[in-house]
Enzyme design. Structure first.
Site, PDB file in Angstrom:
ATOM      1  N   ALA A  32       0.883  -1.110   0.059  1.00 17.97           N
ATOM      2  CA  ALA A  32       0.099  -0.004  -0.195  1.00 17.97           C
ATOM      3  C   ALA A  32       0.882   1.350   0.048  1.00 17.97           C
ATOM      4  CB  ALA A  32      -0.947   0.159   1.130  1.00 17.97           C
ATOM      5  N   LEU A  33       1.963   1.201  -1.010  1.00 11.02           N
ATOM      6  CA  LEU A  33       2.948   2.130  -0.880  1.00 11.02           C
ATOM      7  C   LEU A  33       2.264   3.805  -1.158  1.00 11.02           C
ATOM      8  CD1 LEU A  33       5.604   0.101  -3.030  1.00 11.02           C
ATOM      9  CD2 LEU A  33       5.132   0.176  -0.535  1.00 11.02           C
ATOM     10  N   HIS A  37       7.312   5.660   1.436  1.00 15.77           N
ATOM     11  CA  HIS A  37       7.747   4.559   1.189  1.00 15.77           C
ATOM     12  C   HIS A  37       8.781   4.784  -0.143  1.00 15.77           C
ATOM     13  CE1 HIS A  37       4.068   2.609   2.468  1.00 15.77           C
ATOM     14  NE2 HIS A  37       4.982   1.991   3.209  1.00 15.77           N
ATOM     15  N   GLN A  61       3.325  -9.291  13.673  1.00 16.43           N
ATOM     16  CA  GLN A  61       3.528  -8.003  14.286  1.00 16.43           C
ATOM     17  C   GLN A  61       2.335  -7.353  14.450  1.00 16.43           C
ATOM     18  OE1 GLN A  61       5.863  -6.527  10.902  1.00 16.43           O
ATOM     19  NE2 GLN A  61       4.954  -4.281  11.344  1.00 16.43           N
ATOM     20  N   GLU A 149      11.729   7.270  10.020  1.00 18.69           N
ATOM     21  CA  GLU A 149      11.660   7.862  11.263  1.00 18.69           C
ATOM     22  C   GLU A 149      10.217   8.082  11.768  1.00 18.69           C
ATOM     23  OE1 GLU A 149      13.795  11.397  11.387  1.00 18.69           O
ATOM     24  OE2 GLU A 149      15.604  10.385  11.600  1.00 18.69           O
TER      25      GLU A 149
HETATM   26  P1  AMP Z   1       5.059   0.030   6.455  1.00 19.07           P
HETATM   27  O1  AMP Z   1       4.935  -0.472   4.904  1.00 19.07           O
HETATM   28  O2  AMP Z   1       4.234   0.792   7.038  1.00 19.07           O
HETATM   29  O3  AMP Z   1       5.761  -1.138   7.188  1.00 19.07           O
HETATM   30  O4  AMP Z   1       6.402   0.969   6.303  1.00 19.07           O
HETATM   31  C1  AMP Z   1       7.408   0.463   5.540  1.00 19.07           C
HETATM   32  C2  AMP Z   1       8.576   1.439   5.822  1.00 19.07           C
HETATM   33  O5  AMP Z   1       8.296   2.791   5.438  1.00 19.07           O
HETATM   34  C3  AMP Z   1       8.964   1.606   7.313  1.00 19.07           C
HETATM   35  O6  AMP Z   1      10.442   1.907   7.433  1.00 19.07           O
HETATM   36  C4  AMP Z   1       8.248   3.087   7.746  1.00 19.07           C
HETATM   37  O7  AMP Z   1       8.842   3.597   8.758  1.00 19.07           O
HETATM   38  C5  AMP Z   1       8.387   3.766   6.558  1.00 19.07           C
HETATM   39  N1  AMP Z   1       7.374   4.547   6.162  1.00 19.07           N
HETATM   40  C6  AMP Z   1       6.067   4.509   6.441  1.00 19.07           C
HETATM   41  N2  AMP Z   1       5.497   5.973   6.452  1.00 19.07           N
HETATM   42  C7  AMP Z   1       6.631   6.924   6.188  1.00 19.07           C
HETATM   43  C8  AMP Z   1       6.386   8.115   6.028  1.00 19.07           C
HETATM   44  N3  AMP Z   1       5.213   8.901   6.148  1.00 19.07           N
HETATM   45  N4  AMP Z   1       7.631   8.679   5.919  1.00 19.07           N
HETATM   46  C9  AMP Z   1       8.839   8.032   6.016  1.00 19.07           C
HETATM   47  N5  AMP Z   1       9.069   6.812   5.860  1.00 19.07           N
HETATM   48  C10 AMP Z   1       7.809   6.247   6.094  1.00 19.07           C
END
Ligand code: AMP
Length: 284
Positions: A32-33, A37, A61, A149
């Site tokens: 769901a990029l 991401h 998780q 972060e």
């Molecule tokens: P997720 O798909 O939510 O597991 O996120 C995958 C990676 O993308 C993780 O390292 C998150 O911290 C990073 N990420 C998610 N949302 C953001 C954002 N708004 N800004 C920067 N990095 C993000």
């Protein structure tokens, strides 16, 4: 862009690239990029020859079945977006490919950082995160791995994981990407109703206000201010607001010279859980 579903095929491909001394950057995602991401992939592209992205909704998780079931899935669009930022390799394994028949986490200890904030409200969450990150790091064996972060506590947990398990990877934190109104980008934002979406910029506004107050106001009063902001809001329910030292993530009630601090927040908009955080600039 090459797409793999099987880990052995990916390992074979990567071993050929490593023999050619290619530097490998790794970006784990749950799909769901969005642009947050993609910013991690772009950072990886800058400093590596090959960027590997995983799309895997990791069941271990999630502590709420409903959250796992409702996690958005947009694979076709994800692949389009990854192509548009010149991602080289995408790994999309099944749960069975990663966990075989035992879908369980390993148990870790991360010097207490896993018990703060998200650890308190999401039982077993960081064991699940560490289990999947370690599994992927052992498959991909990247030179560098990129984490947002946005999930600051996760970033600290992964740094500890690499240190404790002697994984030879550099873990790199990347800044939070936001919508124009300040809401941190998240795959979960698509699950917000229009009213919830319109209310949600309050989360970042409150963090910014807390950051503006940090040098002039007692910490207890900042907590009271944040509580007040959400007490009167019908759409957003405050789960926690915490001011913590940014390495140990220990909550603090006073500030010490020479240390660095962040404010962390988790808010529920109906059954959508949103988190955010901000660096607190101390003038001492
Ligand atoms: P997720 O798909 O939510 O597991 O996120 C995958 C990676 O993308 C993780 O390292 C998150 O911290 C990073 N990420 C998610 N949302 C953001 C954002 N708004 N800004 C920067 N990095 C993000």
């Amino acid at each position: 862009m090459q797409i793999f579903e099987k880990k052995n095929a990916l390992i074979n491909c990567l071993s050929i690239l490593k023999q050619k001394n290619k530097q490998i950057g790794f970006v784990p995602t749950m799909g769901a990029l969005h642009n947050g991401h993609l910013s991690l992939v772009e950072e990886s592209n800058k400093n590596n020859d090959i960027s590997v992205v995983t799309i895997f909704v990791n069941p271990t998780q999630f502590n709420k079945e409903e959250d796992l079931k409702k996690y958005p899935k947009t694979l076709e669009n994800d692949l389009k977006l990854l192509k548009s930022v010149q991602c080289d390799i995408v790994f999309i394994p099944t749960v069975e490919e990663i966990y075989s028949t035992k879908v369980v986490s390993k148990t870790y200890s991360f010097d207490g950082i896993e018990h703060q904030m998200e650890g308190r409200f999401r039982d077993g969450h960081f064991d699940g995160v560490a289990t999947i990150v370690q599994a992927f790091l052992e498959i991909v064996k990247p030179n560098r791995a990129y984490f947002g972060e946005k999930d600051y506590q996760q970033l600290q947990v992964v740094k500890k994981l690499a240190e404790k398990e002697n994984l030879s990877v550099k873990v790199i934190g990347c800044p939070i990407f936001r919508e124009n109104d300040g809401l941190a980008m998240s795959s979960r934002n698509t699950r917000l109703s229009e009213n919830q979406r319109n209310a949600s910029p309050l989360i970042y506004q409150t963090l910014k206000n807390a950051s503006n107050l940090i040098n002039t106001t007692k910490i207890a009063n900042i907590y009271a201010f944040v509580k007040d902001e959400f007490d009167n809001n019908e759409l957003l329910e405050l789960e926690y607001f915490t001011i913590a030292e940014q390495e140990s993530l220990q909550e603090v009630s006073t500030l010490q010279i020479g240390k660095k601090y962040r404010a962390f927040i988790a808010v529920n908009a109906g059954n959508v859980r949103l988190i955010d955080n901000i660096f607190l600039p101390i003038n001492k």
